[in-house]
Enzyme design. Structure first.
Site, PDB file in Angstrom:
ATOM      1  N   LYS A  16      -2.594  -2.190  -2.927  1.00 20.64           N
ATOM      2  CA  LYS A  16      -3.542  -1.130  -2.510  1.00 20.64           C
ATOM      3  C   LYS A  16      -3.483   0.739  -2.503  1.00 20.64           C
ATOM      4  CE  LYS A  16      -6.183   0.188   1.850  1.00 20.64           C
ATOM      5  NZ  LYS A  16      -6.593  -0.794   2.902  1.00 20.64           N
TER       6      LYS A  16
ATOM      7  N   GLU B 216       1.125  -1.051   0.245  1.00 22.82           N
ATOM      8  CA  GLU B 216       0.277   0.508  -0.398  1.00 22.82           C
ATOM      9  C   GLU B 216       0.603   1.306   0.002  1.00 22.82           C
ATOM     10  OE1 GLU B 216      -2.155   0.653   3.777  1.00 22.82           O
ATOM     11  OE2 GLU B 216      -3.573   1.966   2.659  1.00 22.82           O
TER      12      GLU B 216
HETATM   13  P1  13P Z   1      -9.308   4.572   4.561  1.00 24.04           P
HETATM   14  O1  13P Z   1     -10.115   3.745   3.684  1.00 24.04           O
HETATM   15  O2  13P Z   1     -10.267   5.326   5.175  1.00 24.04           O
HETATM   16  O3  13P Z   1      -7.655   5.176   3.987  1.00 24.04           O
HETATM   17  O4  13P Z   1      -8.093   3.279   5.028  1.00 24.04           O
HETATM   18  C1  13P Z   1      -7.501   2.155   4.301  1.00 24.04           C
HETATM   19  C2  13P Z   1      -6.676   1.683   5.111  1.00 24.04           C
HETATM   20  O5  13P Z   1      -6.318   1.192   5.088  1.00 24.04           O
HETATM   21  C3  13P Z   1      -5.295   3.534   5.602  1.00 24.04           C
HETATM   22  O6  13P Z   1      -4.565   2.023   5.640  1.00 24.04           O
END
Ligand code: 13P
Length: 335
Positions: free
Chosen positions: A215, A173
């Protein structure tokens, strides 16, 4: 399950991933904004409300947990991983240990968590987890020549390698922060560059991308810019950036909501689904855009559980509709 099977299950059509892996500090922020006390037991009660919502399993392929949460149980004594297993929801675990300042990488935060990662994954495996998440942050406008991002990319590869060795599907991510006055066009450029840096590092490795899920942020307007790009523009920019910088053999792409309102995140996801087919399946892994209305309805009180669970279910059904390009704003208003 093999890595490919776990990844394919997570990317099941018509289902998505709930991020419920807020660290204690992030939980504190979300709870205190609503005047909810943040203790080990209120965090547990909140997660129990989410996970035991009747019907969530129709919409969720996986839920990402935090270290504290994976060890907690529902009030009837059932450990949370068993609650999820009974609903055929795969258990994920956040394994990074947060953002750190490091004088060696002065132009950004670096994500910690490689120390002891193999041992922690071994333990999480005994707690039924099969996928993991590691978050890196990037500020729009600071990605160029970013030594912190280069280091974060090396760590993402190392994390993915260790995950695969231990039988976990890694979610990588690299989050492009929405904070700031940037335009959606600037977010697109930053997304192209960030993802290129990350995947260049993967290209130098032998990591099997069919067992990796990205992600990512969407190419949205910065939160300090009132001229917000419409869903169609966000979708076109995001998909163009993905096509430019993301290898086709990746298992899938899921989106974070990043501070967008639930309605905005859902509309943007829907506009992206309209651009499918793409080289990878697209899905969602929202935290705030799924949990926000449920948390606000719950307010820390048992008597609000039915209303909070209904709010979660409503957001889930709308988000899944968007994931298959079947969402309209009217559905949100009338549901
Ligand atoms: P949000 O959808 O609130 O951005 O959170 C996703 C997430 O896993 C952040 O690390």
């Amino acid at each position: 399950m093999t890595l490919h099977e776990i990844a394919a299950t997570l990317m099941t059509d018509g289902k998505g991933i709930l991020a419920a892996d807020e660290s204690t500090g992030t939980c504190e922020k979300r709870f205190s904004a609503l005047g909810i006390p943040c203790t080990e037991d209120t965090r547990r009660a909140y997660r129990e409300m989410l996970f035991t919502t009747p019907g969530v399993e129709e919409f969720l392929s996986g839920i990402i947990l935090y270290d504290e949460t994976i060890r907690q149980s529902a009030s009837d004594g059932t450990p949370f991983p068993d609650v999820l297993a009974a609903k055929n929801i795969l258990v994920g675990i956040k394994v990074d240990q947060g953002l750190k300042d490091d004088p060696a990488f002065p132009d950004g935060k670096v994500t910690a968590g490689l120390d002891g990662l193999a041992e922690r994954l071994q333990e999480y495996k005994s707690l039924a987890a099969v996928f993991a998440k590691w978050r890196v942050v990037v500020k729009v406008g600071e990605e160029t020549g970013n030594v912190a991002l280069a280091e974060n990319s090396r760590r993402l590869v190392k994390y993915a390698q260790i995950c695969h060795e231990k039988g976990f599907v890694p979610i990588i991510e690299p989050e492009l922060l929405m904070d700031g006055p940037h335009t959606a066009a600037q977010a697109e450029d930053a997304l192209v560059e960030t993802l290129a840096i990350v995947f260049d590092e993967f290209a130098k490795s032998t990591v099997d991308l069919k067992g990796v899920i990205l992600k990512t942020s969407m190419a949205v307007t910065g939160s300090e810019n009132p001229l917000r790009a419409e869903a169609k523009e966000v979708a076109e920019r995001t998909v163009r950036a993905l096509k430019t910088s993301v290898p086709e053999n990746l298992a899938g792409v899921v989106f974070l909501s990043g501070g967008q309102s639930p309605e905005e995140a859902t509309a943007n996801l829907n506009a992206m689904a309209r651009l499918e087919p793409l080289p990878w399946p697209l899905s969602f892994s929202f935290a705030r855009a799924l949990q926000g209305p449920a948390l606000a309805a719950w307010k820390g009180a048992d008597e609000n559980i039915p209303e909070a669970q209904a709010a979660l279910l409503k957001r889930l059904s709308l988000t899944v509709a968007a994931d298959v390009a079947g969402y309209t704003a009217e559905m949100g208003a009338s549901a």
